[in-house]
Every structure is written in C-alpha cells, then in structure tokens.
Design a protein around this motif. Sequence first.
Motif, PDB file in Angstrom:
ATOM      1  N   ILE A  48       5.189   8.247  -2.089  1.00  0.00           N
ATOM      2  CA  ILE A  48       4.357   7.052  -2.156  1.00  0.00           C
ATOM      3  C   ILE A  48       4.390   6.426  -3.540  1.00  0.00           C
ATOM      4  O   ILE A  48       3.894   7.000  -4.512  1.00  0.00           O
ATOM      5  CB  ILE A  48       2.910   7.402  -1.735  1.00  0.00           C
ATOM      6  N   GLY A  49       5.020   5.232  -3.618  1.00  0.00           N
ATOM      7  CA  GLY A  49       5.100   4.488  -4.872  1.00  0.00           C
ATOM      8  C   GLY A  49       4.385   3.159  -4.736  1.00  0.00           C
ATOM      9  O   GLY A  49       3.818   2.838  -3.693  1.00  0.00           O
ATOM     10  N   GLY A  50       4.416   2.358  -5.809  1.00  0.00           N
ATOM     11  CA  GLY A  50       3.746   1.060  -5.794  1.00  0.00           C
ATOM     12  C   GLY A  50       2.877   0.921  -7.021  1.00  0.00           C
ATOM     13  O   GLY A  50       2.598   1.907  -7.698  1.00  0.00           O
ATOM     14  N   THR A  51       2.434  -0.311  -7.311  1.00  0.00           N
ATOM     15  CA  THR A  51       1.635  -0.525  -8.515  1.00  0.00           C
ATOM     16  C   THR A  51       0.205  -0.047  -8.324  1.00  0.00           C
ATOM     17  O   THR A  51      -0.332   0.697  -9.123  1.00  0.00           O
ATOM     18  CB  THR A  51       1.640  -2.016  -8.908  1.00  0.00           C
ATOM     19  N   ASN A  52      -0.438  -0.509  -7.253  1.00  0.00           N
ATOM     20  CA  ASN A  52      -1.839  -0.162  -7.000  1.00  0.00           C
ATOM     21  C   ASN A  52      -1.987   0.437  -5.609  1.00  0.00           C
ATOM     22  O   ASN A  52      -1.169   0.176  -4.722  1.00  0.00           O
ATOM     23  CB  ASN A  52      -2.729  -1.406  -7.082  1.00  0.00           C
ATOM     24  N   LEU A 145       2.125  14.960   0.508  1.00  0.00           N
ATOM     25  CA  LEU A 145       2.113  13.543   0.129  1.00  0.00           C
ATOM     26  C   LEU A 145       2.271  13.474  -1.381  1.00  0.00           C
ATOM     27  O   LEU A 145       1.424  13.974  -2.122  1.00  0.00           O
ATOM     28  CB  LEU A 145       0.800  12.885   0.575  1.00  0.00           C
ATOM     29  N   ILE A 146       3.386  12.887  -1.823  1.00  0.00           N
ATOM     30  CA  ILE A 146       3.743  12.916  -3.241  1.00  0.00           C
ATOM     31  C   ILE A 146       3.672  11.523  -3.837  1.00  0.00           C
ATOM     32  O   ILE A 146       4.409  10.624  -3.437  1.00  0.00           O
ATOM     33  CB  ILE A 146       5.156  13.525  -3.419  1.00  0.00           C
ATOM     34  N   GLU A 147       2.749  11.372  -4.778  1.00  0.00           N
ATOM     35  CA  GLU A 147       2.566  10.071  -5.428  1.00  0.00           C
ATOM     36  C   GLU A 147       3.521   9.953  -6.611  1.00  0.00           C
ATOM     37  O   GLU A 147       3.626  10.875  -7.426  1.00  0.00           O
ATOM     38  CB  GLU A 147       1.111  10.000  -5.894  1.00  0.00           C
ATOM     39  N   VAL A 148       4.195   8.822  -6.711  1.00  0.00           N
ATOM     40  CA  VAL A 148       5.080   8.551  -7.841  1.00  0.00           C
ATOM     41  C   VAL A 148       4.253   8.452  -9.118  1.00  0.00           C
ATOM     42  O   VAL A 148       3.152   7.913  -9.108  1.00  0.00           O
ATOM     43  CB  VAL A 148       5.827   7.212  -7.617  1.00  0.00           C
ATOM     44  N   GLY A 149       4.775   8.983 -10.229  1.00  0.00           N
ATOM     45  CA  GLY A 149       4.051   8.900 -11.494  1.00  0.00           C
ATOM     46  C   GLY A 149       4.143   7.511 -12.102  1.00  0.00           C
ATOM     47  O   GLY A 149       3.141   6.856 -12.351  1.00  0.00           O
ATOM     48  N   LEU A 150       5.360   7.040 -12.317  1.00  0.00           N
ATOM     49  CA  LEU A 150       5.563   5.768 -13.007  1.00  0.00           C
ATOM     50  C   LEU A 150       6.849   5.133 -12.493  1.00  0.00           C
ATOM     51  O   LEU A 150       7.918   5.727 -12.613  1.00  0.00           O
ATOM     52  CB  LEU A 150       5.676   6.063 -14.506  1.00  0.00           C
ATOM     53  N   VAL A 166       7.025   5.105   0.987  1.00  0.00           N
ATOM     54  CA  VAL A 166       6.001   4.065   1.037  1.00  0.00           C
ATOM     55  C   VAL A 166       5.997   3.358  -0.315  1.00  0.00           C
ATOM     56  O   VAL A 166       6.010   4.011  -1.357  1.00  0.00           O
ATOM     57  CB  VAL A 166       4.601   4.683   1.280  1.00  0.00           C
ATOM     58  N   ILE A 167       6.012   2.017  -0.302  1.00  0.00           N
ATOM     59  CA  ILE A 167       5.782   1.261  -1.538  1.00  0.00           C
ATOM     60  C   ILE A 167       4.595   0.358  -1.249  1.00  0.00           C
ATOM     61  O   ILE A 167       4.698  -0.584  -0.462  1.00  0.00           O
ATOM     62  CB  ILE A 167       7.016   0.435  -1.964  1.00  0.00           C
ATOM     63  N   THR A 168       3.439   0.690  -1.825  1.00  0.00           N
ATOM     64  CA  THR A 168       2.217  -0.029  -1.481  1.00  0.00           C
ATOM     65  C   THR A 168       2.346  -1.506  -1.819  1.00  0.00           C
ATOM     66  O   THR A 168       2.188  -2.363  -0.961  1.00  0.00           O
ATOM     67  CB  THR A 168       1.004   0.569  -2.220  1.00  0.00           C
ATOM     68  N   ASN A 169       2.637  -1.837  -3.066  1.00  0.00           N
ATOM     69  CA  ASN A 169       2.739  -3.227  -3.508  1.00  0.00           C
ATOM     70  C   ASN A 169       3.409  -3.240  -4.874  1.00  0.00           C
ATOM     71  O   ASN A 169       3.660  -2.188  -5.444  1.00  0.00           O
ATOM     72  CB  ASN A 169       1.346  -3.861  -3.604  1.00  0.00           C
ATOM     73  N   VAL A 170       3.690  -4.425  -5.367  1.00  0.00           N
ATOM     74  CA  VAL A 170       4.316  -4.551  -6.685  1.00  0.00           C
ATOM     75  C   VAL A 170       3.562  -5.607  -7.469  1.00  0.00           C
ATOM     76  O   VAL A 170       3.430  -6.739  -7.025  1.00  0.00           O
ATOM     77  CB  VAL A 170       5.801  -4.975  -6.566  1.00  0.00           C
TER      78      VAL A 170
END
Length: 433
Positions: A48-52, A145-150, A166-170
């Motif tokens: 799971i990546g993305g800005t917010n 469920l692995i959240e991207v750091g940066l 998953v890319i939540t948003n940018v």
Amino acid sequence: MDMVRTYEEAVAWIHGRLRLGIKPGLKRMEWMMEKLGHPERRVRAVHIGGTNGKGSTVAYLRSILQAAGYSVGTFTSPYVEQFNERISINGQPIRDEEIVELVQTIKPLADELEQTELGGPTEFEVITAMMLYYFGKQNIQDIVLIEVGLGGRLDSTNIIYPLLSVITNVSYDHMNILGDTLDQIAAEKAGIIKSGVPLVTAVNEPEAWDVIAKTAAERKAKTYRLGVDFIVSDRQATVEGEQFSLVTPFAEYRDLRIQMPGAHQVENAAVAVMTAELLRLGYSFLIDPEHIANGLATAAWPGRFERVSGNPLIILDGAHNEAGIRSLVETVRAHYPDKRVHVLFAALTDKPLERMIQRLDELADTITFTTFDFPRAAAAEQLADLSSHPQKAVTGDWVGWISEKKNQMGSDELMLITGSLYFISEVRKRLKK
C-alpha cells in the motif's frame, strides 16, 4: 554496545540508525534478504503506497479481513503510542521480547553490511528487514498489509512481490526527496506496480494518473480506479462518521458506514473494499458482504480526526501535508460548521508549510504555533511568520497552553490539534494521562 539484551537497547539501536538518513535503493535490502534465506518470498502481502490515507486504508482492510476470520499482519509508520505498533498482528503490537530477538538477528547483518561498499542499512531498512523476517520465518500470517515508507520505487518495502498493489492517491509531500511535480511523484509511487499484479487506486489528478496508467499498462497490471471502475454514491456525514454506497464491477453495497469522518475516509474505505473483493476473487479469501460492512463500521485509526474529548471538544488530526490539511478543513466545516475553532499546530520543516498554514488560517478563529522535541521540527516562530491570521500566537509550552485553553472553552468551541503525526503522538500520550 555489541550485544543487545533489553528492549530499551534494541529500540535505541534502531533509532540510532537515523543518523544514516534516507538512502534510496534496494541493494542493502537484497543483501540482507539473501543472508536471511529470503523471508520476503514467503509473505503473502498487499502493498500500500500513496501520499495520504495509507494508514487508514490499512486499518479498513485489516478490519474487513479480521471480520472474515483471518489473521492479519500489518507494517505501518509512524507509530502513535509505542514503537512496536509498526509490526502488529490483528492490531496488537508484537511483544518487546520479539523486538529484542529481531534486533539480535538483524544487527550482526547490519554490522557486516557496514563493512561493505553498500554501507550500513538505514533505520527504515532495518525495521523492514525485521518485519519481513518476522512475517516470513517466525510468525507467518494469512496476509500481511505492508505500507510503503517513502515514495515506492526505491522504498525498502519494494523488495516484496505482493498479491495486490494499492496506490491511495498522489499529492505533494517530501518534495526534497520525491521531486516537485506531480508526475515525478507519481513515477515514484508507480514504482510499486509489479508485472501482472492488479492495482487498486483512488488517484484522480490527470498528470499523476497518466504516469500510473502507463506504468500499469507496461507491466500488464490490471487497474481498478475509484470513480471509474468502482464508484461511491449517496455519501453523507453522520453523527459518528460517514455513510455511503459503493458499486464495484462485482457487487453493490448500500449504506456502508465508517467511524472516521471526511470525504477522504470514504475514498480510503472504498479502496479497501475493492482490494478485499480482489482478494476474494483472485486468491479465494472467504470474504462476505457482512464482513465488509462490519469491518468498515468498526475500523478506527488513532490520530485521524480523533475525538479525544467531547466536553470540551478536542480533535487530534495528523494532517502533515497540504492535501491532508485540505481534507481536514473540509471535514471540520462539514461536521462542526457552527463551532469557533482554536488551532494548535506544529510541523516538520520538510513540508509545504506555507500552503498548509494558509488553509488553516482560513478555518481558524485563533491559531497558535508551537514546536516539539524532534530532529526536523520547525520552530514555532518560523511557522507563525508564515501565517497572516489576525489572532495568531506562539507558545513554547503546548502542554500548558492545552490545559489553560481547556478550562476557558465553551460548548460552542472546538480545539483542533494538528500537524506532524509525531507531534500528535506526543499530545495524545499527554491527553491520555
């Protein structure tokens, strides 16, 4: 200090790696995974990546999976109450002894790596390696469920080959590292897309979407995009949070409810539902509509528009970039239109502070700036200089400010404490006492 024996020593050693800063690239991760016998290959993961919204999306998805009876590992950052939260099972942080054991396993590798031309691993690389070893060798879960750091492309979590991405948003964040245009930032986020692995996303800015769509097409990753492939309707604010309906390519859900208020939380919840459906269809997870409804209704995530007191009304929110602040302002206006808002704000220096503060100025009846004990924390005066609010103030003692303000507040007033999640975490500890 060669042998780590206590929890305090273990956490001190991990945090001591912060001096190495951020070193993008996967070479050190690959080296450590090789030495550990490739635990990352044994982890069934959603990446799971993305800005917010990464943390909230993890919370919704975990809650759905737990409602369906699965055991779920999570890897998130930063933590709110204690370091161990970063590696959790079904929402429970792993034990102090387990952290010590993991450090005892990883530290010798870090020491050895330091002697090579690759250099020593950073704090985040060490924690990621600990997590992958834990979930890949010691305590295998139904799903992690692995959240991207940066960013994504060069993030240490990108060593995994997930079931779904998953890319939540940018939006704009960490510009000094990820680039300063949306397409540059999107290219970093799109780096988590793997060949043939489906992608769920709520990205809507055209320039960011173009980059993501192109990357997904090159890698033959089928995309499911919010507003196009799955659609939210009938959204309304409720006393507890939000209510909405959702249509996906596979099902229709009426009147789903969540506790976390805000339009952005509806998006995060919708993304989680779409991801859960793909786990059901692609990987035989037994997830029923009631698991989805119950999972969403019970999901909570500390420090996200969290009401820590009802009388006087105090809300904490870790809105740490411009998009986060925008969502926060909209949510306050939707849920508390008639309250006088007293804002207390502290933030880190690498954020688009000016734009964040402008938005808060528009919302606040009074705004007070402070600072806290953290390496990159901005000085209170530095923040106040960016504000054009007629009722702006500065305090060096936020603890005193909160307790004084609490005693003066009437029923038509709201204290909103926001900014860095690290700051929110400090405030939360204080208020819980």
